[in-house]
Design an enzyme around this catalytic site. Structure first.
Site, mmCIF file in Angstrom:
data_model
loop_
_atom_site.group_PDB
_atom_site.id
_atom_site.type_symbol
_atom_site.label_atom_id
_atom_site.label_comp_id
_atom_site.label_asym_id
_atom_site.label_seq_id
_atom_site.Cartn_x
_atom_site.Cartn_y
_atom_site.Cartn_z
ATOM 1 N N VAL A 150 0.810 -1.215 0.000
ATOM 2 C CA VAL A 150 0.000 0.000 0.000
ATOM 3 C C VAL A 150 0.844 1.266 0.000
ATOM 4 O O VAL A 150 0.416 2.299 -0.552
ATOM 5 C CB VAL A 150 -0.989 -0.025 1.187
ATOM 6 N N ASP A 151 2.046 1.237 0.567
ATOM 7 C CA ASP A 151 2.922 2.409 0.555
ATOM 8 C C ASP A 151 3.165 2.917 -0.864
ATOM 9 O O ASP A 151 3.372 4.122 -1.088
ATOM 10 C CB ASP A 151 4.289 2.094 1.170
#
Length: 360
Positions: A150-151
């Site tokens: 997700v980063d």
């Protein structure tokens, strides 16, 4: 002096290039008396004086410098670090031949693009443009799994969206959307409105605060960049609003969010990096008229109170920043990092706007 977009070029150039820790005068008495501005300056000054690994062109410093330019726009003051940092790198992105499209290596592009807003054509976008064009070709060839954590959304999406506008090239956004949809399908949980960090956590019930902070910040930045007519915008707005609603329900009484968003008993102390990204993302939505102020302004105000009175230490250190990781963990008052300071500064930018005391 004000920093009204590109028209503020001369002022930003002056405060960025002048030697020493000088400041430009702020436009109004309200801005000059703004406690948020003072808190932002304290945090930025502490980091440039006492921070670690300041020269690296990595995602941690990129996040700080994006926040550092938000500090300049908001307060009219500069610590004169971002432009020299970018110049020392010759506006290049890190390269890893084994992972040519690793999103973390694209994060510096966002800071370069912020500088480009004021200093173009002096700022070179060649490295960003080449990387994006190569990745677009790879996506068009069928490779869509580069954003598998997700980063990655925050590290890469804003540059794709902004470069598409600069180059007038819709293929950038079309490729970005395919990469986003691949991540969304695997990592976004529709029931909770939250993101798993990566596939290892799918179905676990563990939703990492900072990971969701990266996602909300990315969506806010992309929504700012894309034209209102862009066909992909509606889905980004839907996910953004769903996240904001879920997060508004999960905020703690003290204004922070849990490191493990759904489990207050797992590392239950304060954590400021996720909280700061949420304050930024939700604050932007209120300022933009996308989120109703009656519901969401109190969320942002409560978060900023926590950040500015608990996380911000008297010497300017932004504490309770969880260290580099991929899951919830404990943070202490003395724990800080470049990305935590950058997130704090981004949050401050939106809070200052809400309070009517931004120089921008």
């Amino acid at each position: 002096m004000r920093f009204p977009g590109i028209r503020g070029f001369g002022v930003l150039a002056a405060v960025t290039l002048t030697g020493g820790l000088l400041s430009a005068p702020v436009a109004t008495a309200a801005a000059a008396d703004c406690a948020v501005a003072d808190q932002m300056v304290a945090a930025g000054d502490y980091w440039v004086a006492d921070g670690t690994n300041l020269d690296a062109i990595d995602w941690q410093n990129a996040t700080f410098h994006v926040g550092n330019l938000a500090l300049v726009r908001t307060t009219g003051q500069s610590n004169h670090k971002t432009l020299p940092w970018a110049e020392a790198a010759n506006y290049q992105l890190p390269q890893d031949p084994k992972r040519p499209f690793f999103p973390d290596d694209q994060a510096a592009g966002e800071a370069y693009l912020d500088l480009y807003t004021y200093f173009h054509p002096e700022i070179s976008l060649d490295s960003i443009r080449t990387r994006i064009k190569d990745e677009v070709a790879s996506v068009q060839a069928g490779h869509k799994d580069y954003w598998n954590y997700v980063d990655a959304l925050n590290m890469a999406m804003p540059s794709f969206a902004r470069m598409s506008v600069i180059d007038h090239d819709q293929s950038y956004v079309d490729a970005m959307d395919k990469l986003f949809k691949s991540s969304e399908h695997k990592l976004f949980n529709e029931l909770t409105g939250l993101w798993y960090r990566d596939a290892r956590f799918t179905g676990s019930g563990v939703f990492w605060s900072r990971g969701n902070g990266w996602a909300l910040a990315a969506l806010a930045k992309v929504l700012q960049a894309l034209p209102a007519t862009d066909p992909h915008r509606a889905e980004y707005l839907r996910v953004y609003k769903k996240m904001a609603f879920s997060l508004s329900l999960l905020q703690r009484r003290d204004g922070f969010w849990n490191s493990d968003l759904l489990n207050p008993f797992d590392h239950g102390g304060p954590e400021s990096s996720g909280t700061a990204f949420f304050a930024y993302g939700i604050g932007w939505g209120v300022n933009a008229g996308i989120l109703p102020a009656a519901k969401y302004r109190p969320v942002v105000d409560k978060a900023w109170t926590a950040l500015s009175t608990k996380a911000l230490q008297p010497n300017g250190l932004v504490g309770y920043v969880q260290g580099v990781g991929d899951r919830p963990a404990t943070a202490k008052a003395t724990d800080t990092a470049a990305y935590g300071v950058g997130a704090f500064l981004l949050a401050g930018q939106e809070v200052a706007k809400l309070q009517g005391c931004s120089a921008e």
